[in-house]
Design an enzyme around this catalytic site. Structure first.
Site, PDB file in Angstrom:
ATOM      1  N   ASP A 110      -2.483  10.273  -6.902  1.00  0.00           N
ATOM      2  CA  ASP A 110      -1.766   9.006  -6.768  1.00  0.00           C
ATOM      3  C   ASP A 110      -1.120   8.517  -8.058  1.00  0.00           C
ATOM      4  O   ASP A 110      -0.788   7.336  -8.181  1.00  0.00           O
ATOM      5  CB  ASP A 110      -2.712   7.935  -6.212  1.00  0.00           C
ATOM      6  N   ASP A 169       0.730  10.501   2.593  1.00  0.00           N
ATOM      7  CA  ASP A 169       0.970   9.533   1.516  1.00  0.00           C
ATOM      8  C   ASP A 169       1.460  10.214   0.236  1.00  0.00           C
ATOM      9  O   ASP A 169       2.157   9.616  -0.575  1.00  0.00           O
ATOM     10  CB  ASP A 169      -0.315   8.756   1.178  1.00  0.00           C
TER      11      ASP A 169
END
Ligand code: GLY
Length: 391
Positions: A110, A169
């Site tokens: 991330d 994601d």
């Protein structure tokens, strides 16, 4: 006296009858800025970053290694960009600084969310050379999670018995790699992004253009399993996952001009917008297969922002995408979703869902809903003025 409990569902039902007013971008961004100032004032002496609300109603601020740490500084950078008020720049710099150590974090995929939303916006607006160095190290840390034999960036180190899970994601972290290639002249970051996007296109999407949340890979790059983590079921369409995919493939087209990515983004947009379970106000339920449960404002905000960019690449669908994004932003700006100043642990939007199957973050504010809402508002103003969002 009889007590009436107003549930989240009832609030939303009432909200459905509240017609949203016309969109006033300046007012919405200014209101968001005021809320951010209050959020800062309520959090003196901590370097934990605003993330959400706990079940007891108190603020759920998280450590900088949490995947959402880049959004609060990102919100401040966006409001600074829009207002040019130096007070927001000062706050953005203050809330960006604690993330510096995350440039060495190789345990998460991330880093795009964490470093590009914070340092990335900061660098774009200030050209601070220190920010650039931190991002290049961060992009190297992210690239270290790519195994060329598998052909994708590993999202988590483990998912049940699987050792190479990739979540949809992850498409959101590729923009950071494109930036790194342009900044350094090293094409390998870009190559990783393209390979990851190609394999995700092959393995994450179903025939109806919805996506699985998690694809688990074998060491040779073959698919071991298609699962969910945050969606209602392996076969369901988790709303935020659809939004991440839409945004991710729109960015892929921006960066490569490869028509396959444009087609993919348009297919996702059309799946989302034509779904029979998409409510009238165009803010989806947390999972398309769970109608009449909680809404996810974050999925609405991400989708609105992505559609505005996609509209500039899609002549035939331009009007449809802009109108849908406008409706989403109007809905989010209405009292049905937008919190009163100082309420909601000083987050801008209410009514998002983080991880319902994990029984966490159900009908709460989430800092990234605010980020894509502010981004979407700024994009909307430019699109309406006939300006290109990206060259
Ligand atoms: N990336 C995790 C989420 O969307 O909740």
């Amino acid at each position: 006296m009889k007590k009436y409990v107003i549930t989240a569902a009832a609030t939303l039902l009432m909200a459905a009858f509240t017609a949203p007013t016309a969109l006033n971008v300046r007012k919405e961004v200014t209101d968001a800025g005021r809320q951010l100032v209050l959020a800062d004032q309520a959090r003196k002496g901590t370097d934990r970053i605003p993330h959400s609300t706990k079940p007891d109603g108190s603020a759920n601020d998280r450590e900088t290694s949490w995947w959402t740490s880049g959004f609060f500084p990102g919100n401040l950078w966006y409001v600074y960009e829009y207002t040019k008020d130096p007070k927001y720049r000062k706050l953005a710099e203050k809330w960006t600084a604690p993330l510096e150590k995350e440039q060495y974090n190789t345990r998460t995929h991330d880093l795009g969310f964490m470093l590009y939303c914070s340092y990335g916006n900061g660098y774009r607006l200030t050209k601070n050379p220190k920010y650039r160095d931190i991002m290049i190290q961060g992009a190297n840390s992210l690239a270290s999670r790519f195994d060329p034999k598998v052909g994708v960036i590993k999202s988590w180190d483990k998912f049940g018995t699987y050792n190479y899970p990739v979540i949809i994601d992850n498409m959101m972290n590729l923009e950071f790699l494109f930036w790194a290639s342009k900044a350094t002249g090293d094409p390998s970051f870009r190559k990783i992004a393209v390979t990851h996007a190609d394999n995700t296109m092959k393995n994450h999407f179903r025939a109806d253009n919805s996506s699985f949340h998690v694809v688990c890979y074998n060491p040779d790059g073959s698919v071991a399993a298609q699962k969910t983590h945050q969606g209602a079921a392996d076969e369901s369409a988790w709303a935020r996952g659809q939004a991440w995919g839409l945004y991710g493939y729109t960015v892929m087209y921006r960066e490569t001009k490869d028509k396959r990515y444009l087609t993919q983004a348009q297919k996702i947009a059309d799946y989302f917008l034509s779904h029979s379970n998409l409510p009238e106000d165009k803010i989806p339920y947390w999972d398309f297969n769970r109608p009449n449960e909680e809404r996810d404002a974050s999925a609405g905000a991400i989708t609105a922002s992505a559609l505005l960019e996609l509209s500039q690449y899609s002549k035939a669908k331009q009007k449809t995408y802009v109108q849908a994004a406008e409706k989403m932003l109007q809905s989010l700006s209405s009292a049905s979703y937008k919190a009163k100043l100082g309420d909601n642990n000083q987050f801008v939007l209410q009514h998002s869902v983080g991880h319902k199957p994990g029984k966490s973050e159900i009908d709460v504010p989430l800092v990234y809903a605010d980020y894509y809402f502010i981004e979407g508002l700024m994009r909307y103003e430019k699109v309406k003025a006939g300006k290109r969002l990206f060259i």
